[in-house]
Design a protein around this motif. Structure first.
Motif, PDB file in Angstrom:
ATOM      1  N   LYS A 189      94.127  94.880  75.887  1.00  0.00           N
ATOM      2  CA  LYS A 189      92.855  94.287  76.275  1.00  0.00           C
ATOM      3  C   LYS A 189      93.014  93.454  77.555  1.00  0.00           C
ATOM      4  N   ALA A 190      94.084  92.656  77.604  1.00  0.00           N
ATOM      5  CA  ALA A 190      94.304  91.796  78.784  1.00  0.00           C
ATOM      6  C   ALA A 190      94.519  92.642  80.040  1.00  0.00           C
ATOM      7  N   GLU A 191      95.220  93.746  79.882  1.00  0.00           N
ATOM      8  CA  GLU A 191      95.446  94.623  81.046  1.00  0.00           C
ATOM      9  C   GLU A 191      94.141  95.270  81.526  1.00  0.00           C
ATOM     10  N   PHE A 192      93.310  95.690  80.569  1.00  0.00           N
ATOM     11  CA  PHE A 192      92.001  96.254  80.951  1.00  0.00           C
ATOM     12  C   PHE A 192      91.185  95.216  81.731  1.00  0.00           C
ATOM     13  N   VAL A 193      91.209  93.974  81.243  1.00  0.00           N
ATOM     14  CA  VAL A 193      90.443  92.922  81.921  1.00  0.00           C
ATOM     15  C   VAL A 193      90.937  92.769  83.357  1.00  0.00           C
ATOM     16  N   ARG A 194      92.260  92.759  83.529  1.00  0.00           N
ATOM     17  CA  ARG A 194      92.820  92.643  84.892  1.00  0.00           C
ATOM     18  C   ARG A 194      92.388  93.812  85.757  1.00  0.00           C
ATOM     19  N   LEU A 195      92.474  95.013  85.195  1.00  0.00           N
ATOM     20  CA  LEU A 195      92.139  96.214  85.970  1.00  0.00           C
ATOM     21  C   LEU A 195      90.657  96.226  86.368  1.00  0.00           C
ATOM     22  N   LEU A 196      89.805  95.756  85.454  1.00  0.00           N
ATOM     23  CA  LEU A 196      88.362  95.735  85.758  1.00  0.00           C
ATOM     24  C   LEU A 196      88.041  94.768  86.896  1.00  0.00           C
ATOM     25  N   GLY A 197      88.925  93.791  87.077  1.00  0.00           N
ATOM     26  CA  GLY A 197      88.704  92.834  88.165  1.00  0.00           C
ATOM     27  C   GLY A 197      89.449  93.212  89.433  1.00  0.00           C
ATOM     28  N   CYS A 198      89.922  94.435  89.521  1.00  0.00           N
ATOM     29  CA  CYS A 198      90.805  94.815  90.638  1.00  0.00           C
ATOM     30  C   CYS A 198      90.089  94.842  91.980  1.00  0.00           C
ATOM     31  N   ASP A 199      90.885  94.817  93.043  1.00  0.00           N
ATOM     32  CA  ASP A 199      90.316  94.823  94.396  1.00  0.00           C
ATOM     33  C   ASP A 199      89.984  96.248  94.837  1.00  0.00           C
ATOM     34  N   GLU A 200      89.471  96.318  96.068  1.00  0.00           N
ATOM     35  CA  GLU A 200      88.968  97.588  96.593  1.00  0.00           C
ATOM     36  C   GLU A 200      90.039  98.683  96.658  1.00  0.00           C
ATOM     37  N   SER A 201      91.239  98.307  97.082  1.00  0.00           N
ATOM     38  CA  SER A 201      92.257  99.348  97.269  1.00  0.00           C
ATOM     39  C   SER A 201      92.700  99.918  95.913  1.00  0.00           C
ATOM     40  N   THR A 202      92.789  99.060  94.905  1.00  0.00           N
ATOM     41  CA  THR A 202      93.127  99.570  93.567  1.00  0.00           C
ATOM     42  C   THR A 202      91.994 100.447  93.034  1.00  0.00           C
ATOM     43  N   GLN A 203      90.763 100.019  93.310  1.00  0.00           N
ATOM     44  CA  GLN A 203      89.607 100.807  92.855  1.00  0.00           C
ATOM     45  C   GLN A 203      89.651 102.208  93.463  1.00  0.00           C
ATOM     46  N   GLU A 204      90.048 102.267  94.733  1.00  0.00           N
ATOM     47  CA  GLU A 204      90.140 103.561  95.401  1.00  0.00           C
ATOM     48  C   GLU A 204      91.209 104.437  94.741  1.00  0.00           C
ATOM     49  N   TYR A 205      92.331 103.817  94.416  1.00  0.00           N
ATOM     50  CA  TYR A 205      93.425 104.543  93.765  1.00  0.00           C
ATOM     51  C   TYR A 205      93.015 105.001  92.358  1.00  0.00           C
ATOM     52  N   LEU A 206      92.258 104.131  91.701  1.00  0.00           N
ATOM     53  CA  LEU A 206      91.726 104.444  90.368  1.00  0.00           C
ATOM     54  C   LEU A 206      90.836 105.688  90.453  1.00  0.00           C
ATOM     55  N   ALA A 207      89.948 105.714  91.454  1.00  0.00           N
ATOM     56  CA  ALA A 207      89.021 106.836  91.611  1.00  0.00           C
ATOM     57  C   ALA A 207      89.770 108.121  91.962  1.00  0.00           C
ATOM     58  N   LYS A 208      90.738 108.017  92.837  1.00  0.00           N
ATOM     59  CA  LYS A 208      91.525 109.209  93.232  1.00  0.00           C
ATOM     60  C   LYS A 208      92.261 109.782  92.023  1.00  0.00           C
ATOM     61  N   GLY A 244      85.112 110.359  88.837  1.00  0.00           N
ATOM     62  CA  GLY A 244      85.603 110.963  87.590  1.00  0.00           C
ATOM     63  C   GLY A 244      84.563 111.600  86.693  1.00  0.00           C
ATOM     64  N   ALA A 245      83.270 111.410  86.990  1.00  0.00           N
ATOM     65  CA  ALA A 245      82.227 112.007  86.139  1.00  0.00           C
ATOM     66  C   ALA A 245      82.185 113.525  86.354  1.00  0.00           C
ATOM     67  N   ASN A 246      81.651 114.256  85.355  1.00  0.00           N
ATOM     68  CA  ASN A 246      81.566 115.723  85.497  1.00  0.00           C
ATOM     69  C   ASN A 246      80.307 116.323  84.872  1.00  0.00           C
ATOM     70  N   VAL A 247      79.298 115.479  84.660  1.00  0.00           N
ATOM     71  CA  VAL A 247      78.053 115.958  84.062  1.00  0.00           C
ATOM     72  C   VAL A 247      76.890 115.294  84.807  1.00  0.00           C
ATOM     73  N   VAL A 248      75.809 116.058  85.011  1.00  0.00           N
ATOM     74  CA  VAL A 248      74.560 115.430  85.466  1.00  0.00           C
ATOM     75  C   VAL A 248      73.440 115.867  84.530  1.00  0.00           C
ATOM     76  N   MET A 249      72.481 114.991  84.343  1.00  0.00           N
ATOM     77  CA  MET A 249      71.420 115.243  83.366  1.00  0.00           C
ATOM     78  C   MET A 249      70.046 115.106  84.007  1.00  0.00           C
ATOM     79  N   PRO A 250      69.664 116.066  84.837  1.00  0.00           N
ATOM     80  CA  PRO A 250      68.338 115.960  85.453  1.00  0.00           C
ATOM     81  C   PRO A 250      67.231 116.071  84.417  1.00  0.00           C
ATOM     82  N   ASN A 251      66.089 115.536  84.810  1.00  0.00           N
ATOM     83  CA  ASN A 251      64.943 115.465  83.927  1.00  0.00           C
ATOM     84  C   ASN A 251      64.218 116.799  83.846  1.00  0.00           C
ATOM     85  N   LEU A 252      63.877 117.203  82.602  1.00  0.00           N
ATOM     86  CA  LEU A 252      63.053 118.404  82.393  1.00  0.00           C
ATOM     87  C   LEU A 252      61.696 118.056  81.804  1.00  0.00           C
TER      88      LEU A 252
END
Ligand code: 5AD
Ligand code: FES
Length: 345
Positions: free
Chosen positions: A16-35, A287-295
């Protein structure tokens, strides 16, 4: 911080503590997370993005969630319900546009008894044996869930909203409980549905600790889908003066969930598109892989207003379908017209 991302990729879980740290990460970590998340999405699903056609068939609701624009106490909300014929017409139009999953979403509307819902599900199942039927109609008894399943429903979306009971009680009236929500999710799993849980990012009173608890809960539940988008205030609710959730925190969470559950189905939601004009594209790149357009029929779209300024409420289904294709192609992905069942089984 990069080592936390690597640890998550390797062990598929953090404390839990590690998740909290990661959620507060800076821009460069966020970029690495997304990649990292994008790499894992491609390993599991390639460049394929799945389409779900969302049919918002009723905005009557007996619940009174403080965040939601169609809550019972919102007397300003113009109410509507679609008939079975309307719903079948949406499916027909959707099928022709290439949709192979129909998501029936609505408020908890007493008019739609189990009998009435079963009639609708059976009709769709009969007309479209090759399509998946997803329900999102809230908390019901196990017997009801079983009946819908037996009529041909395959998947069920029920966001848990927050895995922290105290936080849950700040978002809902007393008679709604996290315990009952969790029980519903377990019942749905037991019956054999592909299940989706999820939550809003940046909902009132939410802390990073709460979000870490959401991540731990999701890991434990091991669902097939996770729906998440930013909280956005609705002007006729008790939460009208709270701020929206942020793009960056939503993107971080999408990436973390993709890395933690590599085979999960993860939508880039309409709420994300509402807070940023390129929200869906950014969601997919995170990381997402679904879209849900409106019908839903154009005539009712503006009335299914869970939050302010929802996008796509003035657009025809065919327009959204084309628009979505363009958006997805622009980031090097492609829409596939397959049922798109989860590989997380
Ligand atoms: N902002 C963002 N999402 C919302 N939802 C409901 N109200 C809002 C809001 N104001 C989400 C809830 C619900 C889903 C159907 O929509 O998480 O489960
Ligand atoms: Fe609806 Fe672009 S997806 S207008």
């Amino acid at each position: 911080m990069i080592e936390l991302v690597n640890k998550l990729e390797k062990e598929k879980i953090l404390t839990k503590a590690e998740f909290v740290r990661l959620l507060g990460c800076d821009e460069s970590t966020q970029e690495y997370l997304a990649k990292t998340a994008e790499k894992i999405r491609i390993e599991n699903y390639g460049k394929d993005i799945y389409l779900r056609g969302l049919i918002e068939f009723t905005n009557f609701c007996k619940q009174d969630c403080y965040y939601c624009g169609i809550r019972k106490s919102n007397t300003q909300c113009p109410r509507y319900r679609l008939t079975k014929e309307d719903i079948l017409e949406c499916c027909k139009e959707g099928y022709e546009l290439g949709y192979r999953t129909f998501v029936l979403q609505g408020g908890e509307d007493a008019y739609f008894t189990d009998d009435r819902l079963c009639e609708i599900i059976s009709a769709i199942r009969g007309n479209y044996p090759d399509c998946a039927i997803t329900l999102s109609v809230g908390e019901k008894s196990k017997e009801s869930y079983q009946r819908f399943f037996d009529c041909g429903a395959n998947r069920y979306l029920l966001r848990h909203e927050t895995a922290n009971a105290e936080h849950f009680s700040k978002l809902h009236p007393e008679k709604q409980t996290l315990k009952s929500r969790k029980k519903c999710l377990l019942n749905l799993k037991e019956i054999g549905y592909q299940v989706g849980c999820g939550f809003m990012v940046g909902s009132p009173y939410q802390t990073l600790e709460n979000l870490a608890e959401d991540l731990l809960f999701i890991k434990e539940l091991n669902p097939q889908m996770v729906g998440l988008g930013p909280f956005i205030p609705h002007n006729q609710t008790p939460f009208k003066d709270f701020n929206s959730g942020t793009l960056d925190l939503t993107l971080k969470l999408l990436s973390i969930i993709r890395i933690m559950l590599p085979k999960i189905l993860l939508p880039a939601t309409t709420a994300l598109a509402t807070i940023d004009p390129k929200g869906r594209e950014k969601g997919i790149l995170a990381g997402a892989n679904v879209v849900m357009p409106n019908l839903s029929p154009l005539s009712v779209r503006k009335k299914y207003q869970l939050y302010d300024n929802k996008v796509c409420t003035g657009d025809e289904s065919a327009h959204c379908r084309r628009c979505m294709e363009g958006r997805i192609n622009s980031i090097g992905c492609r829409i596939v017209t397959a049922r798109g069942d989860s590989k997380n089984i």
